[in-house]
Write an enzyme that holds these catalytic residues in place. Structure first.
Site, mmCIF file in Angstrom:
data_model
loop_
_atom_site.group_PDB
_atom_site.id
_atom_site.type_symbol
_atom_site.label_atom_id
_atom_site.label_comp_id
_atom_site.label_asym_id
_atom_site.label_seq_id
_atom_site.Cartn_x
_atom_site.Cartn_y
_atom_site.Cartn_z
ATOM 1 N N THR A 1 2.380 -4.631 11.681
ATOM 2 C CA THR A 1 1.142 -4.343 10.966
ATOM 3 C C THR A 1 0.289 -5.597 11.037
ATOM 4 O OG1 THR A 1 2.043 -5.143 8.875
ATOM 5 C CG2 THR A 1 2.291 -2.811 9.340
ATOM 6 N N GLU B 1 4.179 1.397 7.871
ATOM 7 C CA GLU B 1 5.450 1.323 7.142
ATOM 8 C C GLU B 1 6.027 2.693 6.818
ATOM 9 O OE1 GLU B 1 2.813 -0.456 6.638
ATOM 10 O OE2 GLU B 1 3.288 -2.528 6.076
ATOM 11 N N LYS C 1 -12.089 -5.716 -10.266
ATOM 12 C CA LYS C 1 -11.629 -5.642 -11.648
ATOM 13 C C LYS C 1 -12.733 -6.153 -12.558
ATOM 14 C CE LYS C 1 -6.823 -5.737 -10.406
ATOM 15 N NZ LYS C 1 -5.516 -6.337 -10.455
ATOM 16 N N TRP D 1 -11.201 -0.756 -13.261
ATOM 17 C CA TRP D 1 -11.243 -0.898 -11.814
ATOM 18 C C TRP D 1 -12.454 -0.165 -11.216
ATOM 19 C CZ3 TRP D 1 -5.513 0.120 -9.892
ATOM 20 C CH2 TRP D 1 -4.697 -0.922 -10.380
#
Lengths: 541, 541
Positions: free
Chosen positions: A184, A329, A437, A442
């Protein structure tokens, strides 16, 4: 007490054995890198994969050795994969768009012994060849006639293969042995290698072939535009031979016209790629007025597709648009936005709203969202949290790194922030490291970007969180105007007003000439954050 | 080198966890044994299976213990299965049509500890209860109100369950641990137990959910008429919750009207049963003139379906007819007659010819035909040989029997004789022990029977091979005339003449009142051979 069923291992060569025996005559069509269309069959793939395996053994390749490929989706790349696995070795796919230093790091870290490479990418290899520490041989996926001049010692695949017949028994491996390796391109630190096992590849391919995922049939023709170096081509290199489906390999050409030509002439029923490919196709279709009479399903992943793209496929071309989500993954598939019972009859606009989500998990994938303390959050379509996943085709660690990437209960943190609705449909709202944040709440940078890019004078938009004394972080909007256009902050703020919560509104906007992208074509927010490290909000004194 | 993917075991409880989490509200509809239709959800199955598991642990049930079920397809039977597996025990399905001595043998051989039984079958158990050596408790799948009077100490399931909540962690098992046990009613010797593992059940269910097998989707509604005691209900007890499909459980009623009622009111899209069930349904449809607007696929296995049945479903009712073949030892699915590329556009009668075959193997099943020396025979649609199979959901041995049933390469002899055509479609021509060996060539007893039963005055026909001095064996035809009809040998021979090869023509015909059947409703040739042990052919002096 153990069951008394056969010890039949879930290994990759079993797929090709099945394909050759039960679907040997099924076609594989490749737009060759050299140019012409090449037609072979699954039986040919089998026979040639046997020869590749035999040749690799003759080269001294041992079980577990890593063999690299830097190649387009072609018949040769496919047979090389199966040949590599067939001699017990591990195929290691390289993304040709990697930065030079990453490529060198990856190949040395993987200790690649042999490289299969397409003629297109020889310059990429030439540029860094001197830094490779373990590479013994470079085999170019072409024949002698098409082998380019090079200062490197290159071998033409067809000549290398010519010395070997297909009389070869696959090297026996355990189903938990490594089958594939894919790094990755991390935004921080060195790239990390995901080491797929034979078992994970097979379970993942069976998962993808379930009726409610792609449900591949022998009557299907699949065009995987998604590259084999992009997380296993989303399982299609295994799923298609497993089902006896026709594979149509696009080689090096992914422009709208080239893809359309294959979709049409090969009567492709299912295709898969990242959104940018479909943008090119849609532009080509609009320009030419052509239609998609054979195509049933277009799968999209890699990044979120915009609403208009889904609408065009569903409304203008009567093609099922299937959003997917996953990551290297995860082999890579995590979710698909396949409708559930009761949703088939949704009114089209509501259906498209739902299709904007990344979708639901098929059997063998588990997911949940959690807050910062690890507590599971409700599936109400509102609560957003870190997306955690678990399953037999999900990584537990990276290659040569001791640190496990799963918690005590086996959950892997995806690094994504998402919500999950009551029906189990997940929607990514941000990357965890990109989420802003603000005052304990959020803000999704992606949501703000998607709205901002709708401004008529804007071609690209990025939002990053910048420090703010009062709110901790606040959104900074960075835009690239359309060619020949300009855009001012006031016009943008007016455009955004009413389209998002007040407290999501960016505190400032900057105009730039270009926004940096990473190797997989996504906005590099890391670079942006570095670039604007000294920026201060005007209201933050 | 091992891969680095998660150790996520293929265990049965993972299916129910997935179903409850991702498809919890999906309906499960049961025609209860007591009478009324009962509606529950997959979440209910999950919750109640947890309670079953908790209750079984409280009964002292240990991992690996065998828990018997003698029950119709109902919600309670399904939750009992998952509850049994959820406490680490093994579900052991009993066919209620077994002969008393077989039932006693099987239950004692399996050492069943607890029995879940439907009210219908209490008399079956009462009749032989005194001979059970290990059984500790009988739980009747009903509530107190519906519990029949009995000399046995019976517990009502609902009351037994009432003391337990669903706060229970599944007992951890290894994927190779035993999950299910099902005995085959062998024609010689004692019944033999096939011991499924968690792994084999999961791989088999994933195989069945592939697009080219049943491809079950969450939008599907499935009616498994095939009993759960008939080789895992062809995987549907696992495949449906895996996909989040609606399950429609027929309980004790399989007559045409009852099945039609469920197919229609529950908008069933896929159903599966043995041919005799479909015969009853077709008769009901013809009598009433009703149609099947929702049904897409009818799967048939257990024994071969006749041509007219396939024609009626395909031509009159526009329902895909899907022949399948398998055996208890194969979990059970081996082949399905799903068309390949190029066959979709076949002319209907040719398509039906093809649909008469048992079909082709999906991925994870391997098959071949061999001659008496074990040499593989060609796939030409003509050569017939013993059918051999291999795969992760195929048995390698029987429970408590040391003799492996696979050869050195892992192949299991199915005991069937078959041909395989160029496209990989297999057709069973006989059981190996019933095939007639005449002058070194094989005559298919089934083929001759299928033709003979077409005689207008015949309701049933059986063909057995009888000793013959010149030819080793020759076919003897045994027929039951239609009620009120009679049939003479000359008329039959005239009827057969031209419909089969000359040397396949039976040497004699006998008329009987009835032909013996075994527990699964198939002609018992073993009994017939005993019955006619002293028979001599008139031409064999």
């Amino acid at each position: 007490m153990k069951g008394l069923m056969q010890d039949w291992p879930l290994v990759v060569t079993n797929v090709l054995d099945h394909a050759a025996r039960e679907h040997g005559e099924r076609e594989l069509v490749t737009r060759s890198v050299e140019g012409p269309i090449r037609r072979t069959t699954l039986k040919d793939v089998y026979s040639r994969a046997k020869r590749v395996a035999k040749a690799l053994v003759a080269e001294g390749v041992k079980p577990g050795d890593r063999i690299a490929t830097m190649a387009w989706n072609t018949d040769r790349h496919l047979e090389a994969w199966y040949g590599i696995n067939g001699c017990g070795a591990v195929y290691h796919t390289l993304n040709p768009r990697l930065f030079a230093e990453q490529l060198v790091y990856i190949m040395n870290h993987a200790e690649d012994k042999i490289l299969f490479v397409d003629i297109t990418f020889i310059p990429v290899i030439e540029a860094v060849y001197s830094q490779f520490e373990t590479l013994e041989k470079i085999i170019v996926l072409t024949d002698k006639e098409n082998l380019p001049e090079s200062a490197l010692n290159l071998f033409a695949y067809e000549d290398w293969l010519a010395a070997f017949d297909d009389n070869f028994d696959w090297v026996k491996v355990d189903e938990n042995d490594a089958s594939g390796l894919c790094y990755t391109s991390g935004t921080t630190g060195n790239p990390k290698g995901v080491l797929y096992s034979h078992r994970s590849n097979i379970i993942h391919a069976l998962m993808v072939n379930q009726g409610d995922v792609l449900g591949v049939k022998s009557t299907d023709a699949l065009l995987p535009v998604v590259p084999m170096f992009h997380a296993n081509a989303w399982a299609l290199a295994f799923s298609c031979p497993m089902a006896g489906a026709k594979m149509v390999m696009p080689g090096a050409k992914m422009d709208g016209e080239s893809i359309y030509e294959l979709l049409d002439s090969e009567q492709v029923s299912i295709t898969a790629a990242v959104p940018s490919v479909w943008l090119m196709l849609l532009q080509y279709l609009e320009k030419t007025g052509k239609k998609l009479p054979y195509l049933k399903t277009v799968m999209v992943g890699g990044s979120a597709a915009p609403r208009y793209m889904i609408e065009k496929f569903e409304k203008n071309y009567d093609v099922e648009f299937l959003h997917g989500w996953g990551m290297t993954e995860m082999s890579p598939l995590g979710t698909v936005c396949k409708f559930k019972h009761g949703m088939q009859d949704m009114e089209i606009d509501a259906a498209i709203d739902q299709k904007l989500k990344q979708g639901r998990v098929p059997f063998t994938v588990e997911m949940k969202i959690v807050d910062d303390t690890g507590k599971e959050l409700p599936r109400d379509g509102v609560a957003t949290g870190r997306l955690m996943v678990r399953g037999p085709a999900v990584a537990k660690a990276y290659y040569k790194l001791d640190t496990p990437i799963i918690d005590a209960d086996g959950w892997m943190d995806t690094g994504d922030v998402a919500n999950i609705d009551e029906l189990g449909f997940m929607q990514i709202t941000d990357r965890a490291k990109d989420v802003i944040k603000s005052g304990g709440e959020w803000i999704s940078s992606i949501d703000v970007e998607n709205i901002a890019v709708g401004h008529p004078d804007v071609s690209m938009a990025a939002v990053i969180g910048m420090p703010h004394k009062r709110w901790e972080e606040r959104p900074l909007l960075i835009v690239v105007p359309n060619e020949g256009s300009s855009v001012i902050k006031e016009s943008m703020m007016e455009f955004l007003d009413g389209k998002m919560a007040k407290w999501w509104m960016p505190n400032d906007m900057l105009v730039v000439d270009s926004i940096p992208l990473n190797a997989t074509g996504k906005i590099s927010k890391l670079t942006l954050r570095k670039q604007f490290a000294d920026y201060k909000f005007p209201d933050d004194i």
